[in-house]
Structure formats: structure tokens, C-alpha cells
Design a protein around this motif. Structure first.
Motif, short mmCIF file in Angstrom:
data_model
loop_
_atom_site.label_atom_id
_atom_site.label_comp_id
_atom_site.label_asym_id
_atom_site.label_seq_id
_atom_site.Cartn_x
_atom_site.Cartn_y
_atom_site.Cartn_z
N ASN A 22 52.24 -22.47 44.21
CA ASN A 22 52.74 -21.64 45.41
C ASN A 22 51.89 -21.25 46.29
O ASN A 22 50.85 -21.34 45.90
CB ASN A 22 54.44 -20.44 45.17
CG ASN A 22 53.63 -19.63 44.61
OD1 ASN A 22 51.76 -19.10 43.94
ND2 ASN A 22 54.17 -18.98 43.97
N HIS A 23 52.10 -20.41 47.13
CA HIS A 23 50.47 -19.91 47.99
C HIS A 23 49.27 -19.11 47.09
O HIS A 23 48.77 -19.62 47.31
CB HIS A 23 50.56 -19.59 49.75
CG HIS A 23 51.68 -20.35 50.57
ND1 HIS A 23 52.57 -20.43 50.18
CD2 HIS A 23 51.41 -20.96 51.87
CE1 HIS A 23 53.79 -21.64 51.23
NE2 HIS A 23 52.51 -21.88 51.81
N PRO A 63 61.51 -22.64 53.60
CA PRO A 63 61.05 -22.60 55.06
C PRO A 63 59.52 -21.70 53.92
O PRO A 63 58.82 -22.09 54.98
CB PRO A 63 61.42 -21.30 55.87
CG PRO A 63 63.50 -21.27 55.24
CD PRO A 63 63.26 -22.16 53.57
N GLU A 64 59.28 -21.42 53.48
CA GLU A 64 58.77 -20.35 53.11
C GLU A 64 56.96 -21.49 52.29
O GLU A 64 55.81 -20.76 52.13
CB GLU A 64 58.77 -19.37 51.84
CG GLU A 64 58.76 -18.57 52.07
CD GLU A 64 59.69 -17.57 50.91
OE1 GLU A 64 59.16 -17.21 49.67
OE2 GLU A 64 60.27 -16.66 51.12
N SER A 65 57.06 -22.88 52.00
CA SER A 65 56.87 -23.76 51.60
C SER A 65 55.56 -24.42 52.90
O SER A 65 54.30 -25.23 52.90
CB SER A 65 57.82 -25.14 51.64
OG SER A 65 58.09 -25.59 52.64
N GLU A 66 55.67 -23.95 53.95
CA GLU A 66 54.62 -24.44 55.30
C GLU A 66 52.94 -23.38 55.15
O GLU A 66 53.26 -22.44 54.56
CB GLU A 66 55.45 -23.61 56.34
CG GLU A 66 54.25 -24.24 57.80
CD GLU A 66 54.88 -23.10 59.06
OE1 GLU A 66 54.01 -23.73 60.01
OE2 GLU A 66 56.30 -22.59 58.85
N GLY A 67 52.67 -24.75 54.88
CA GLY A 67 51.40 -24.76 54.75
C GLY A 67 50.83 -25.00 53.18
O GLY A 67 49.64 -24.36 53.03
N TYR A 69 50.60 -27.74 51.16
CA TYR A 69 49.57 -28.79 50.28
C TYR A 69 49.37 -28.50 51.31
O TYR A 69 47.74 -29.21 50.59
CB TYR A 69 50.45 -29.98 51.23
CG TYR A 69 51.30 -30.21 50.62
CD1 TYR A 69 52.00 -31.02 49.52
CD2 TYR A 69 53.31 -29.90 51.51
CE1 TYR A 69 52.77 -31.12 48.82
CE2 TYR A 69 54.06 -29.97 50.30
CZ TYR A 69 54.17 -31.13 49.38
OH TYR A 69 55.43 -31.13 48.96
N ASP A 70 48.27 -27.51 52.74
CA ASP A 70 47.35 -27.11 52.55
C ASP A 70 45.88 -26.36 51.97
O ASP A 70 45.55 -27.13 51.29
CB ASP A 70 47.08 -26.59 53.69
CG ASP A 70 47.69 -27.72 55.12
OD1 ASP A 70 47.18 -29.14 54.87
OD2 ASP A 70 47.58 -27.18 56.90
N GLU A 71 47.04 -25.07 50.82
CA GLU A 71 46.55 -24.72 50.03
C GLU A 71 46.38 -25.44 49.01
O GLU A 71 45.10 -25.09 48.01
CB GLU A 71 48.47 -23.97 49.96
CG GLU A 71 47.79 -23.04 50.52
CD GLU A 71 46.58 -21.48 50.76
OE1 GLU A 71 45.90 -21.81 49.97
OE2 GLU A 71 46.89 -20.80 51.54
#
Length: 240
Positions: A22-23, A63-67, A69-71
Motif C-alpha cells: 500500500n502507499h 478508492p484509496e488505491s489512487e496513486g 502504482y506511482d508509489e
């Protein structure tokens, strides 16, 4: 970040989710790499807590998965661009981004419990070109195509057979290898790591690679190596 004998062990510690990324976990990995380097680490070991190495991206974040893949990409680049060798101690399954994490490390020690899988075609994810080319290079063309196109699993034995894994072993074996690497010439290692990023997630520039090459070629460690040979002893490198 604790550093012992110039090595640091970074543990993916989210075992209730089989160390799915996760992030927060991605940022923790990057922070611990930075802290280990600041503390003088000359080699790193990446492993997982519990029975899994990493179950990949946490697909249940909604919805918390936004961004996310960038992380993950930033984390892969961090491992590739670290100026010291990174050894993956793959203690169990490495799925999706977990396999990518292992691929981003320089060397892999695999437990008999380890296996690798990238199920992008099963979850309709568009894998980036850097990862596809790295898989082809590290697993070999036919096995990479089976891994990516057919979502086939690569066992620990197959990873050894194709050269993706250096040898079979556990965390202690990975640490032993890291200690050997930590005794090598740091500036030469940094230069080699920079060269290996040429087709990575965030390549060093040609100017940066040349600067690292010059630093290694004109180092005090080069003089120390010659002196050690003449005195028939092991060199003591200081990264100067």
C-alpha cells in the motif's frame, strides 16, 4: 535504520496482508533505504515478514488505491538506484509487484517456499514496458512470455534453473552474501549500479554515470587495492 557489519535488512512488515504493497509500505521501504544509506550501509537485504515475500499491490484498497502504482514505481526505482547492492531474500510467494520488487534487486536468494507470478492478464493491468523488458532479460524470453502472457507460476527451482535466482537459501544466506558485497570497493559498486539502471525505471544520466566512473577510477581505494596486493592481505576499502 539499524546497520550491522555495513549491512541493513529491510523487512516488508505487513504480514496480515501477506506484505501486499500500500502507499505506507512503499514509502516505508524508500525511507528505510535512505536511512540505511545515511547510517553507512554498503549492502541491503530486502525480505518479507511471515510466510510471504510480497503479495503484490493491495487490490482491496478501493478508492484509496489512487496513486499506488506511482508509489510502487518509485519504490522499484529506489531499489534499482541505490548506490549499494540490494539482495532479495525471497522467503515465500512473490506475486505481481512482489515479483517486480525481487526483479528490482541486484541478486536473489530464494527459499524453497518461494514462487513468482505476475497475473497482469488476470486482473487487466497494463504492465509498464520497463517491467516487461526486465522480465524478458531476467527470466529469459520463453519463460517471461509464459509468466506474463499465460500468468504461469515460476517455482524456486525454475528461478534457479533460468538464472533469475542466484542460489537457494534463507535470510541468513542473503545476509552472508550482503556482507561479502559490503567488503567490496564502494565507489566501483556505485558506478556499476548506475550503469545497471540504463534501462530501469529512473536511469542515471550519462553525465552522472561518467562522474561515478571517474570517481572510482581515481579513488584512494584503487591505491589501497594495489597496496593490499603487494602486502598479500585483504584490502580495506573506505569509499574514498
Amino acid at each position: 535504520m539499524p546497520v550491522d557489519d555495513h549491512i541493513a535488512v529491510i523487512t516488508l512488515d505487513r504480514h496480515s496482508r501477506r506484505n501486499a504493497l500500500n502507499h505506507e509500505l512503499c514509502r516505508t521501504i524508500r525511507r528505510q533505504v535512505s536511512e540505511a544509506l545515511e547510517a553507512g550501509a554498503r549492502a541491503l537485504v530486502l525480505t518479507g515478514a511471515g510466510t510471504a515475500f510480497c503479495a503484490g499491490a493491495d487490490l482491496d484498497l478501493g478508492p484509496e488505491s489512487e496513486g499506488l502504482y506511482d508509489e510502487i514505481t518509485a519504490t522499484l526505482a529506489c531499489l534499482q538506484n541505490a548506490p549499494v547492492p540490494v539482495v532479495a531474500a525471497v522467503n515465500g510467494p512473490a506475486v505481481g509487484a512482489g515479483t517486480l520488487l525481487a526483479m528490482a534487486c541486484d541478486l536473489r536468494i530464494v527459499s524453497e517456499r518461494a514462487w513468482f507470478k505476475i497475473p497482469a492478464v488476470d486482473v487487466a493491468i497494463a504492465l509498464d514496458g520497463v517491467s516487461v523488458r526486465a522480465a524478458e532479460r531476467l527470466f529469459g524470453g520463453a519463460r517471461a512470455r509464459a509468466l506474463l502472457l499465460a500468468s504461469e507460476t515460476v517455482s524456486a527451482a525454475e528461478a534457479l534453473e533460468c538464472g533469475f535466482a542466484l542460489r537457494s537459501g534463507e535470510r541468513d544466506d542473503a545476509c552472508a552474501l550482503a556482507r561479502r558485497l559490503a567488503d567490496k570497493a564502494p565507489l566501483t559498486l556505485r558506478h556499476l549500479k548506475a550503469e545497471f539502471t540504463h534501462d530501469g525505471y529512473a536511469p542515471y544520466t550519462e553525465a552522472e554515470r561518467e562522474r561515478f566512473r571517474q570517481a572510482a577510477a581515481n579513488s584512494e581505494d584503487l591505491v589501497e587495492a594495489a597496496k593490499a596486493r603487494a602486502e598479500k592481505r585483504a584490502p580495506v576499502f573506505r569509499g574514498l
